[in-house]
Design a protein around this motif. Structure first.
Motif, PDB file in Angstrom:
ATOM      1  N   GLY A 128      -4.564  -2.107  -6.410  1.00  0.00           N
ATOM      2  CA  GLY A 128      -4.927  -1.570  -7.715  1.00  0.00           C
ATOM      3  C   GLY A 128      -5.925  -0.423  -7.700  1.00  0.00           C
ATOM      4  O   GLY A 128      -6.337   0.059  -8.756  1.00  0.00           O
ATOM      5  N   LYS A 129      -6.286   0.034  -6.513  1.00  0.00           N
ATOM      6  CA  LYS A 129      -7.249   1.130  -6.410  1.00  0.00           C
ATOM      7  C   LYS A 129      -6.608   2.326  -5.720  1.00  0.00           C
ATOM      8  O   LYS A 129      -5.878   2.177  -4.747  1.00  0.00           O
ATOM      9  N   THR A 130      -6.878   3.521  -6.217  1.00  0.00           N
ATOM     10  CA  THR A 130      -6.332   4.755  -5.640  1.00  0.00           C
ATOM     11  C   THR A 130      -7.463   5.721  -5.322  1.00  0.00           C
ATOM     12  O   THR A 130      -8.374   5.931  -6.137  1.00  0.00           O
ATOM     13  N   GLY A 176       0.840  -1.196   0.000  1.00  0.00           N
ATOM     14  CA  GLY A 176       0.000   0.000   0.000  1.00  0.00           C
ATOM     15  C   GLY A 176       0.872   1.241   0.000  1.00  0.00           C
ATOM     16  O   GLY A 176       1.974   1.247   0.559  1.00  0.00           O
ATOM     17  N   THR A 177       0.390   2.269  -0.649  1.00  0.00           N
ATOM     18  CA  THR A 177       1.137   3.527  -0.720  1.00  0.00           C
ATOM     19  C   THR A 177       0.228   4.685  -0.334  1.00  0.00           C
ATOM     20  O   THR A 177      -0.925   4.748  -0.747  1.00  0.00           O
ATOM     21  N   SER A 178       0.758   5.584   0.483  1.00  0.00           N
ATOM     22  CA  SER A 178      -0.005   6.787   0.847  1.00  0.00           C
ATOM     23  C   SER A 178       0.878   8.008   0.621  1.00  0.00           C
ATOM     24  O   SER A 178       2.097   7.942   0.787  1.00  0.00           O
ATOM     25  N   GLU A 179       0.255   9.110   0.234  1.00  0.00           N
ATOM     26  CA  GLU A 179       0.961  10.358  -0.003  1.00  0.00           C
ATOM     27  C   GLU A 179       0.194  11.499   0.652  1.00  0.00           C
ATOM     28  O   GLU A 179      -1.042  11.477   0.699  1.00  0.00           O
ATOM     29  N   SER A 180       0.931  12.478   1.149  1.00  0.00           N
ATOM     30  CA  SER A 180       0.282  13.667   1.700  1.00  0.00           C
ATOM     31  C   SER A 180       1.125  14.892   1.360  1.00  0.00           C
ATOM     32  O   SER A 180       2.354  14.842   1.421  1.00  0.00           O
ATOM     33  N   THR A 181       0.452  15.962   0.996  1.00  0.00           N
ATOM     34  CA  THR A 181       1.116  17.220   0.670  1.00  0.00           C
ATOM     35  C   THR A 181       0.413  18.355   1.398  1.00  0.00           C
ATOM     36  O   THR A 181      -0.817  18.457   1.358  1.00  0.00           O
ATOM     37  N   ASP A 182       1.188  19.176   2.089  1.00  0.00           N
ATOM     38  CA  ASP A 182       0.673  20.392   2.726  1.00  0.00           C
ATOM     39  C   ASP A 182       1.421  21.570   2.130  1.00  0.00           C
ATOM     40  O   ASP A 182       2.628  21.707   2.331  1.00  0.00           O
ATOM     41  N   GLU A 183       0.693  22.402   1.402  1.00  0.00           N
ATOM     42  CA  GLU A 183       1.313  23.528   0.722  1.00  0.00           C
ATOM     43  C   GLU A 183       0.994  24.825   1.467  1.00  0.00           C
ATOM     44  O   GLU A 183      -0.171  25.157   1.683  1.00  0.00           O
ATOM     45  N   MET A 184       2.041  25.526   1.868  1.00  0.00           N
ATOM     46  CA  MET A 184       1.859  26.810   2.531  1.00  0.00           C
ATOM     47  C   MET A 184       3.008  27.735   2.168  1.00  0.00           C
ATOM     48  O   MET A 184       4.021  27.314   1.602  1.00  0.00           O
ATOM     49  N   ASP A 196       7.077  40.115  11.263  1.00  0.00           N
ATOM     50  CA  ASP A 196       5.624  39.939  11.301  1.00  0.00           C
ATOM     51  C   ASP A 196       5.242  39.286   9.980  1.00  0.00           C
ATOM     52  O   ASP A 196       5.415  39.877   8.911  1.00  0.00           O
ATOM     53  N   MET A 197       4.707  38.050  10.052  1.00  0.00           N
ATOM     54  CA  MET A 197       4.489  37.267   8.837  1.00  0.00           C
ATOM     55  C   MET A 197       3.063  36.731   8.750  1.00  0.00           C
ATOM     56  O   MET A 197       2.418  36.491   9.776  1.00  0.00           O
ATOM     57  N   THR A 198       2.601  36.549   7.530  1.00  0.00           N
ATOM     58  CA  THR A 198       1.327  35.882   7.281  1.00  0.00           C
ATOM     59  C   THR A 198       1.611  34.474   6.780  1.00  0.00           C
ATOM     60  O   THR A 198       2.370  34.293   5.822  1.00  0.00           O
ATOM     61  N   ILE A 199       1.023  33.482   7.446  1.00  0.00           N
ATOM     62  CA  ILE A 199       1.111  32.101   6.981  1.00  0.00           C
ATOM     63  C   ILE A 199      -0.072  31.853   6.055  1.00  0.00           C
ATOM     64  O   ILE A 199      -1.230  31.960   6.472  1.00  0.00           O
ATOM     65  N   ASN A 200       0.197  31.559   4.808  1.00  0.00           N
ATOM     66  CA  ASN A 200      -0.845  31.290   3.818  1.00  0.00           C
ATOM     67  C   ASN A 200      -1.040  29.780   3.687  1.00  0.00           C
ATOM     68  O   ASN A 200      -0.127  29.062   3.278  1.00  0.00           O
ATOM     69  N   LEU A 201      -2.216  29.288   4.075  1.00  0.00           N
ATOM     70  CA  LEU A 201      -2.522  27.856   3.958  1.00  0.00           C
ATOM     71  C   LEU A 201      -3.122  27.638   2.568  1.00  0.00           C
ATOM     72  O   LEU A 201      -4.278  27.977   2.312  1.00  0.00           O
ATOM     73  N   ILE A 202      -2.335  27.077   1.668  1.00  0.00           N
ATOM     74  CA  ILE A 202      -2.688  27.064   0.249  1.00  0.00           C
ATOM     75  C   ILE A 202      -3.437  25.814  -0.186  1.00  0.00           C
ATOM     76  O   ILE A 202      -4.460  25.893  -0.865  1.00  0.00           O
ATOM     77  N   GLY A 203      -2.942  24.644   0.153  1.00  0.00           N
ATOM     78  CA  GLY A 203      -3.597  23.428  -0.325  1.00  0.00           C
ATOM     79  C   GLY A 203      -3.189  22.198   0.457  1.00  0.00           C
ATOM     80  O   GLY A 203      -2.134  22.151   1.086  1.00  0.00           O
ATOM     81  N   LYS A 204      -4.055  21.168   0.402  1.00  0.00           N
ATOM     82  CA  LYS A 204      -3.770  19.882   1.042  1.00  0.00           C
ATOM     83  C   LYS A 204      -4.186  18.771   0.076  1.00  0.00           C
ATOM     84  O   LYS A 204      -5.231  18.856  -0.563  1.00  0.00           O
ATOM     85  N   ARG A 205      -3.348  17.751   0.034  1.00  0.00           N
ATOM     86  CA  ARG A 205      -3.655  16.595  -0.822  1.00  0.00           C
ATOM     87  C   ARG A 205      -3.296  15.312  -0.092  1.00  0.00           C
ATOM     88  O   ARG A 205      -2.235  15.209   0.506  1.00  0.00           O
ATOM     89  N   ASN A 206      -4.204  14.341  -0.125  1.00  0.00           N
ATOM     90  CA  ASN A 206      -3.960  13.019   0.446  1.00  0.00           C
ATOM     91  C   ASN A 206      -4.360  11.969  -0.573  1.00  0.00           C
ATOM     92  O   ASN A 206      -5.377  12.117  -1.253  1.00  0.00           O
ATOM     93  N   SER A 207      -3.574  10.917  -0.684  1.00  0.00           N
ATOM     94  CA  SER A 207      -3.945   9.811  -1.568  1.00  0.00           C
ATOM     95  C   SER A 207      -3.507   8.494  -0.952  1.00  0.00           C
ATOM     96  O   SER A 207      -2.529   8.439  -0.198  1.00  0.00           O
ATOM     97  N   GLN A 208      -4.271   7.445  -1.280  1.00  0.00           N
ATOM     98  CA  GLN A 208      -3.939   6.095  -0.817  1.00  0.00           C
ATOM     99  C   GLN A 208      -4.145   5.125  -1.973  1.00  0.00           C
ATOM    100  O   GLN A 208      -5.168   5.193  -2.675  1.00  0.00           O
TER     101      GLN A 208
END
Length: 348
Positions: free
Chosen positions: A131-133, A94-102, A115-127
């Motif tokens: 043979g199924k994703t 089994g394979t899993s992937e996760s991406t947190d983009e900021m 003084d900074m702004t943290i921009n929460l841009i995107g999240k991706r998860n896959s498993q």
């Protein structure tokens, strides 16, 4: 005259082939000794006199020299491939992937405080398995599967938000604020999926445990500042450890080496992990044993001028074996996980 002309042409050719060179300091991987090597000058990035990570009497110390109005990326990516082997020798993968983009935008600089702004841009998860994703990506439409809709809604509500962070020029995070607005947004996004108010509160409460000021402060400080406070020379080694379990009995050790500094990049290698640990429990004639170990290795690169992390690529291998024996025969289950843990994976 022809010979002189020919010599002149050869001389011109030789001169034209010469290139200016520059030197960088690094650790020889074969001997472990510090060496100075020559590289083409046009491949060397200029290191400013007031660089964030610079040599002072042979020691490199990490600070930050960020610019007002500029945005700096911090995307984390992890890929885990797990193989399980049952007592009959059959395997399941089994394979899993996760991406947190900021990203981090510098709004203002007062003294040594950003003084900074943290921009929460995107999240991706896959498993992926058998043979199924399945994919849950905030940049894609909501999944059709009902059991994935909640995760997509939570992640979608989580992204597109901004937090405020104050950090000093040595990488110490002073504060991160703005979480309450994010929690409210997530709770509202769940109203169409989770009708029961108590269940919605439970989901938000669970999120708060992994998405709060303390967790993010620890994560950012660990990713953004690696060099020891006292500084390090090329070839120097140092270690850190952190808990791998709730009671603190198992520690993950990270062994760092300052490999090189030059061409605008400071490179640090990492190794270590968790030594093999075995536990046995017996009840009557039956013995249950468990062994586990973890190893890690990779590199982390920082921009020498700004101090910001350029990229990280670490490989982690975890092996676990569970065995049951009655003294005459035994059965074992083996699990092997290979992970890639990256920061800013697209950066060079």
């Amino acid at each position: 005259m022809k010979n002189i002309a020919a010599l002149a042409l050869i001389s011109i050719a030789v001169v034209s082939c010469k290139k200016e060179t520059a030197t960088i300091t690094k650790v020889d991987p074969k001997t472990g000794k510090t060496i100075t090597v020559e590289v083409p000058a046009d491949s060397v990035k200029e290191v400013k006199a007031d660089a964030a990570i610079k040599d002072s009497l042979g020691f490199f110390k990490q600070t930050f020299k960020l610019e007002k109005g500029k945005t700096y990326p911090l995307t984390t990516y992890q890929r885990d491939t797990k193989t399980m082997t049952d007592p009959q020798g059959q395997t399941m993968n089994g394979t899993s992937e996760s991406t947190d983009e900021m990203s981090f935008t510098v709004n203002d600089i007062k003294g040594n405080i950003y003084d900074m702004t943290i921009n929460l841009i995107g999240k991706r998860n896959s498993q992926s398995a058998q043979g199924k994703t399945i994919v849950v990506d905030t940049k894609l439409p909501i999944p059709k599967e009902d059991d994935l809709k909640m995760l997509w809604n939570v992640n979608k509500a989580l992204t597109g938000n901004k937090l405020n962070m104050k950090m000093d020029n040595k990488g110490n995070v002073i504060s991160i604020t703005g979480f309450d607005a994010v929690y409210t947004k997530i709770s509202n996004a769940l109203k169409n999926i989770v009708k029961d108010a108590n269940q919605r509160e439970s989901v938000v409460a669970s999120l708060k445990e992994s998405f709060n000021e303390k967790v993010l402060k620890d994560q950012f400080e660990k990713n953004l500042s690696i060099l020891p406070k006292k500084g390090a020379k090329i070839g120097d080694k140092w270690s850190t450890s952190e808990n791998a379990d709730a009671n603190g009995k198992i520690k993950v050790t990270s062994n760092y080496t300052l490999k090189s500094a030059g061409n605008g990049i400071v490179e640090i290698s990492i190794a270590g992990g968790i030594p093999k640990k075995e536990e046995k429990k017996s009840q009557g004639a039956m013995t249950h044993s468990m062994s586990s170990e973890l190893s890690q290795n990779g590199t982390i690169k920082f921009d020498q001028n700004t101090g910001w992390i350029n990229n990280q690529n670490i490989s982690v291998k975890t092996t676990q074996v569970e065995t049951i024996s009655d003294g005459k025969q035994s059965q074992s289950m083996k699990s092997v996980s290979n992970s890639s843990v990256m920061v800013n994976p697209s950066s060079k």
